[in-house]
Design a protein around this motif. Structure first.
Motif, PDB file in Angstrom:
ATOM      1  N   LEU A  11       6.491  -1.891   2.017  1.00 24.74           N
ATOM      2  CA  LEU A  11       5.512  -2.493   1.109  1.00 24.74           C
ATOM      3  C   LEU A  11       4.815  -3.640   1.834  1.00 24.74           C
ATOM      4  O   LEU A  11       5.478  -4.509   2.425  1.00 24.74           O
ATOM      5  CB  LEU A  11       6.225  -3.016  -0.142  1.00 24.74           C
ATOM      6  N   VAL A  12       3.499  -3.634   1.787  1.00 23.34           N
ATOM      7  CA  VAL A  12       2.723  -4.677   2.459  1.00 23.34           C
ATOM      8  C   VAL A  12       1.541  -5.051   1.583  1.00 23.34           C
ATOM      9  O   VAL A  12       1.027  -4.211   0.822  1.00 23.34           O
ATOM     10  CB  VAL A  12       2.269  -4.185   3.855  1.00 23.34           C
ATOM     11  N   GLN A  13       1.122  -6.299   1.673  1.00 22.60           N
ATOM     12  CA  GLN A  13      -0.035  -6.747   0.898  1.00 22.60           C
ATOM     13  C   GLN A  13      -1.331  -6.268   1.549  1.00 22.60           C
ATOM     14  O   GLN A  13      -1.374  -6.038   2.766  1.00 22.60           O
ATOM     15  CB  GLN A  13      -0.034  -8.271   0.804  1.00 22.60           C
ATOM     16  N   PRO A  14      -2.380  -6.129   0.766  1.00 28.02           N
ATOM     17  CA  PRO A  14      -3.685  -5.790   1.348  1.00 28.02           C
ATOM     18  C   PRO A  14      -4.057  -6.770   2.457  1.00 28.02           C
ATOM     19  O   PRO A  14      -3.843  -7.990   2.326  1.00 28.02           O
ATOM     20  CB  PRO A  14      -4.636  -5.909   0.157  1.00 28.02           C
ATOM     21  N   GLY A  16      -2.608  -6.694   5.337  1.00 34.23           N
ATOM     22  CA  GLY A  16      -1.452  -6.793   6.212  1.00 34.23           C
ATOM     23  C   GLY A  16      -1.382  -5.679   7.238  1.00 34.23           C
ATOM     24  O   GLY A  16      -2.283  -4.833   7.328  1.00 34.23           O
ATOM     25  N   LYS A  86      -5.333  -1.324   3.335  1.00 30.79           N
ATOM     26  CA  LYS A  86      -5.992  -1.311   2.031  1.00 30.79           C
ATOM     27  C   LYS A  86      -5.114  -0.553   1.035  1.00 30.79           C
ATOM     28  O   LYS A  86      -4.322   0.306   1.435  1.00 30.79           O
ATOM     29  CB  LYS A  86      -7.346  -0.614   2.141  1.00 30.79           C
ATOM     30  N   PRO A  87      -5.289  -0.806  -0.243  1.00 32.70           N
ATOM     31  CA  PRO A  87      -4.504  -0.049  -1.233  1.00 32.70           C
ATOM     32  C   PRO A  87      -4.675   1.464  -1.088  1.00 32.70           C
ATOM     33  O   PRO A  87      -3.717   2.213  -1.322  1.00 32.70           O
ATOM     34  CB  PRO A  87      -5.061  -0.557  -2.570  1.00 32.70           C
ATOM     35  N   THR A  90      -2.168   3.677   0.857  1.00 31.72           N
ATOM     36  CA  THR A  90      -0.861   4.011   0.299  1.00 31.72           C
ATOM     37  C   THR A  90      -0.634   5.517   0.331  1.00 31.72           C
ATOM     38  O   THR A  90      -1.446   6.293  -0.170  1.00 31.72           O
ATOM     39  CB  THR A  90      -0.756   3.494  -1.148  1.00 31.72           C
ATOM     40  N   VAL A 113       0.632  -0.205  -0.108  1.00 33.02           N
ATOM     41  CA  VAL A 113      -0.200  -1.398   0.072  1.00 33.02           C
ATOM     42  C   VAL A 113      -0.560  -1.918  -1.316  1.00 33.02           C
ATOM     43  O   VAL A 113      -1.328  -1.291  -2.045  1.00 33.02           O
ATOM     44  CB  VAL A 113      -1.459  -1.091   0.891  1.00 33.02           C
ATOM     45  N   SER A 114      -0.004  -3.057  -1.655  1.00 33.86           N
ATOM     46  CA  SER A 114      -0.188  -3.587  -2.999  1.00 33.86           C
ATOM     47  C   SER A 114       0.101  -5.076  -3.013  1.00 33.86           C
ATOM     48  O   SER A 114       0.944  -5.562  -2.261  1.00 33.86           O
ATOM     49  CB  SER A 114       0.760  -2.868  -3.972  1.00 33.86           C
ATOM     50  N   SER A 115      -0.622  -5.775  -3.893  1.00 32.41           N
ATOM     51  CA  SER A 115      -0.366  -7.205  -4.064  1.00 32.41           C
ATOM     52  C   SER A 115       0.622  -7.422  -5.209  1.00 32.41           C
ATOM     53  O   SER A 115       0.985  -8.567  -5.506  1.00 32.41           O
ATOM     54  CB  SER A 115      -1.667  -7.949  -4.319  1.00 32.41           C
TER      55      SER A 115
END
Length: 115
Positions: A11-14, A16, A86-87, A90, A113-115
């Motif tokens: 899991l990574v933030q946009p 990242g 980017k989301p 995913t 990819v999500s915040s």
């Protein structure tokens, strides 16, 4: 027998980055082109990046400039460096090799990819 084992998802933030690895065995890795595919829920599997045995690369338009495929023949490993995620990136990412008229796949690694 041919084995492909992916790792490095998560899991990574946009915005990242992640680096995926695919460890190969059971064939002469340096002789073959390697590919990374991805499949998002409800979508068809798509080719993300490819690298020939000589090191030439190709990318899907959606990842050009953000993803980099590379290989280490001494380690029998292919990598996918993913930046500016980017989301819509995913998906389950799988590595692939076409050998002896057969496609071989790893088990895949989930990238979210999500915040």
């Amino acid at each position: 027998q041919v084995q492909l084992v992916e790792s490095g998802g998560g899991l990574v933030q946009p915005g990242g980055s992640l680096r995926l690895s695919c460890a190969a065995s059971g064939f002469t890795f340096s002789n073959y082109a390697m590919n990374w595919y991805r499949q998002a829920p409800g979508k068809e599997r798509e080719l993300v990046a490819a690298i020939t045995n000589a090191g030439s690369t190709n990318y899907a338009d959606s990842v050009k400039g953000r993803f980099t495929i590379s290989r280490d023949n001494a380690k029998n490993t292919v990598y996918l460096q993913m930046n500016s995620l980017k989301p819509e990136d995913t998906a389950i990412y799988s590595c692939n090799v076409y050998r002896s008229r057969r496609q071989y796949w790893g088990q895949g690694t989930q990238v979210t990819v999500s915040s």
